[in-house]
Design an enzyme around this catalytic site. Structure first.
Site, PDB file in Angstrom:
ATOM      1  N   LYS A  86      20.633  16.782  42.496  1.00  0.00           N
ATOM      2  CA  LYS A  86      21.518  15.956  43.325  1.00  0.00           C
ATOM      3  C   LYS A  86      22.562  16.840  44.008  1.00  0.00           C
ATOM      4  CE  LYS A  86      24.354  11.722  42.987  1.00  0.00           C
ATOM      5  NZ  LYS A  86      24.910  10.716  42.056  1.00  0.00           N
ATOM      6  N   SER A 161      24.122   5.920  43.557  1.00  0.00           N
ATOM      7  CA  SER A 161      24.210   6.908  44.604  1.00  0.00           C
ATOM      8  C   SER A 161      23.090   7.944  44.571  1.00  0.00           C
ATOM      9  CB  SER A 161      25.550   7.634  44.520  1.00  0.00           C
ATOM     10  OG  SER A 161      25.666   8.360  43.303  1.00  0.00           O
ATOM     11  N   SER A 185      24.746   5.383  38.751  1.00  0.00           N
ATOM     12  CA  SER A 185      24.031   6.109  39.809  1.00  0.00           C
ATOM     13  C   SER A 185      22.789   6.868  39.374  1.00  0.00           C
ATOM     14  CB  SER A 185      24.976   7.077  40.514  1.00  0.00           C
ATOM     15  OG  SER A 185      25.817   6.344  41.361  1.00  0.00           O
TER      16      SER A 185
END
Ligand code: GLN
Length: 503
Positions: A86, A161, A185
């Site tokens: 990420k 997210s 997330s």
């Protein structure tokens, strides 16, 4: 696993199988990494899971692993396996944007501890994945670089997210990914993409090099297609780090052993009354109820538990998170990192800061900075931030009482399956409600996993079940998750051995 089946379809293997094949010399890490880079080349234009692919660096790392093997060195359980990271974690020399324009062009001069540990485990990092700007969101639509699409239906969101990490795993672009979870997330994207996602105990994985959203909630963790793969990744990145003052100095629970044991006999499983009911889609509830039956059938003792203060979790979270975020994001001032706007001869420091923040932050980030600044302002602090912290304590007590009655708690991970792109973009409250079931765990600092439990009869899209465990009992997630996964396999096969239908 015979080498012929390995050669046939490298991208569809689990990380555990790939690592074993690499260690046995049936396939090279280079071949495995190249197969995934090829897959990214084929599908990522449509999925947009990646913001940056570091192909040359990944192949060089793969070659180094292959050389180690050829030299007879013992390889770790994930050596040579590719992973997607990420874009909120720093990796030396590789662009790190957090999905924001304000960090465009920034190349961090250091590795996050998570990255350091991945390198030490010989895991091959393929690139950086898309996310909602500064991890604020549940759909990746708040990324400044355009949304990621759900591999099950390209018109739908992959969650957020960390939608990029989950989509990369679901689209077979990587068998493993790292996400971060402040309010859901990792888990909500896992639920809507049919993958496994784990938020470890707060303090279980180092936050050093994780660009902070809300420091008292943030936690990095694994995304994978199987519970055992997630366990190996969890074990690789967890453990004490003196560079993070909130890192827990204790042995990491044996998550791999638990995933291998996969046993719920005699385990007390608590159904949280407050995390089921009318707010959840009928198809989600149906699959959840079936999973509960399976757990009972496997020998778990299912009990109902009450967590009356969970009702206030979302409200408390949307005071605590913006407060901490408004303070953390103050460092993006146009001076030190990334973007600088309005920098002409007459410009003052204030005007450069303000022009940079105006141009660099998107609307959701600005909304939360304003909320947080308001909640922390003098005269309001006790009424908002202080009050929210009290609610947080009540939620923690709810968990403690529930864990007296049950070893793990369960709920649907998200109230619905993947919704359509654009559907909730103009309605922040509707977007926030996605995390109704995941947020309490972050507020309490406990551990939780989302795993796929089948496709919804409503729309044929994946449904996730959340398992929650007390802090530093992360192994229980894997014990229960792997047992359920094994039993569900009989019914569904592995969800993701099938091609996600949109690709
Ligand atoms: N969707 C939640 C939010 O917008 C969770 C974010 C996260 O876990 N990073 O805050």
């Amino acid at each position: 696993m015979p080498s012929s089946s390995i050669d046939a379809d490298l991208i569809r293997q689990s990380a555990t199988v790939l690592a074993a094949a690499i260690a046995a010399g049936e396939v090279s890490s280079r071949e495995v990494v190249q197969a995934h880079l090829d897959r990214i080349g084929e599908v990522d234009q449509a999925v947009h899971a990646f913001l940056h692919v570091c192909g040359a660096e990944a192949l060089a790392t793969a070659d180094a692993v292959d050389t180690k093997r050829a030299g007879g060195e013992h390889l770790g359980p994930l050596a040579g396996v590719p992973l997607a990271l990420k874009d909120v974690l720093t990796m030396r020399g590789v662009p790190t944007t957090c999905g924001s324009r304000i960090l465009e062009g920034w190349r961090p001069p250091y590795d996050a501890t998570v990255v350091e540990r991945l390198r030490a485990a010989d895991v091959v990092i393929l690139g950086k994945t898309n996310m909602d700007e500064f991890a604020m969101g549940s759909s990746t639509e708040h990324s400044a670089y355009g949304p990621t699409r759900n591999p099950w239906d390209l018109d739908r969101i992959p969650g957020g997210s960390g939608g990029g990490s989950a989509a990369a795993v679901a689209a077979f672009e990587a068998p493993l990914a790292i996400g971060t979870d402040t309010g859901g997330s990792i888990r909500q994207p896992a639920a809507v993409t049919g993958t496994v996602g784990v938020k470890p105990t707060y303090g279980g994985v180092s936050r050093y090099g994780l660009v902070a959203l809300a420091s008292s909630l943030d936690q990095a963790g694994p995304c994978a297609r199987t519970v055992l793969d997630a366990a190996y990744l969890h074990a690789a990145v967890a453990g004490h780090d003196p560079r993070d003052s909130t890192s827990i100095n204790a042995a990491v629970p044996d998550v791999v052993g638990a995933a291998q044991r996969a046993d719920v006999r005699g385990m007390r499983v608590g159904l949280v009354r407050q995390l089921d009911g009318d707010g959840y889609a009928p198809g989600v509830r149906q699959r959840f109820a079936e999973a509960v039956e399976i757990l009972t059938h496997l020998g778990a003792e299912v009990v109902e538990v009450d967590c009356p203060h969970f009702e206030y979790a979302l409200g408390a979270y949307y005071l605590i998170l913006p407060s901490e975020a408004s303070s953390n994001l103050a460092r993006f001032d146009g001076m030190r990192y990334g973007l600088r706007a309005g920098d002409d001869r007459e410009a003052s420091v204030e005007s450069v800061m303000s022009a940079t923040r105006e141009a660099g932050f998107g609307p959701e980030v600005k909304r939360r900075i304003m909320l947080g600044t308001y909640a922390l302002s003098s005269g309001y602090y006790d009424a908002y931030y202080g009050q929210a912290q009290k609610v947080r304590t009540l939620i923690r007590r709810d968990f403690d009482a529930a864990f007296d009655k049950a070893d793990v708690l369960i709920s649907p991970t998200a109230p619905t399956t993947a919704f359509r792109l654009g559907e909730k973009l103009d309605d922040p409250l509707a977007m926030y409600l996605n995390d109704i079931a995941t947020i309490p765990v972050n507020l309490a600092g406990n551990a939780a996993m989302s795993l796929p439990i089948g496709l919804s009869p409503d729309d044929g899209l994946p449904v996730g079940l959340q398992v929650m465990a007390p802090a530093m009992a992360d192994d229980r997630l894997y014990l229960a998750g792997a047992a359920l996964e094994g039993a569900l396999f009989d019914r569904w096969g592995h969800l993701l051995i099938e091609e996600a239908p949109a690709l």
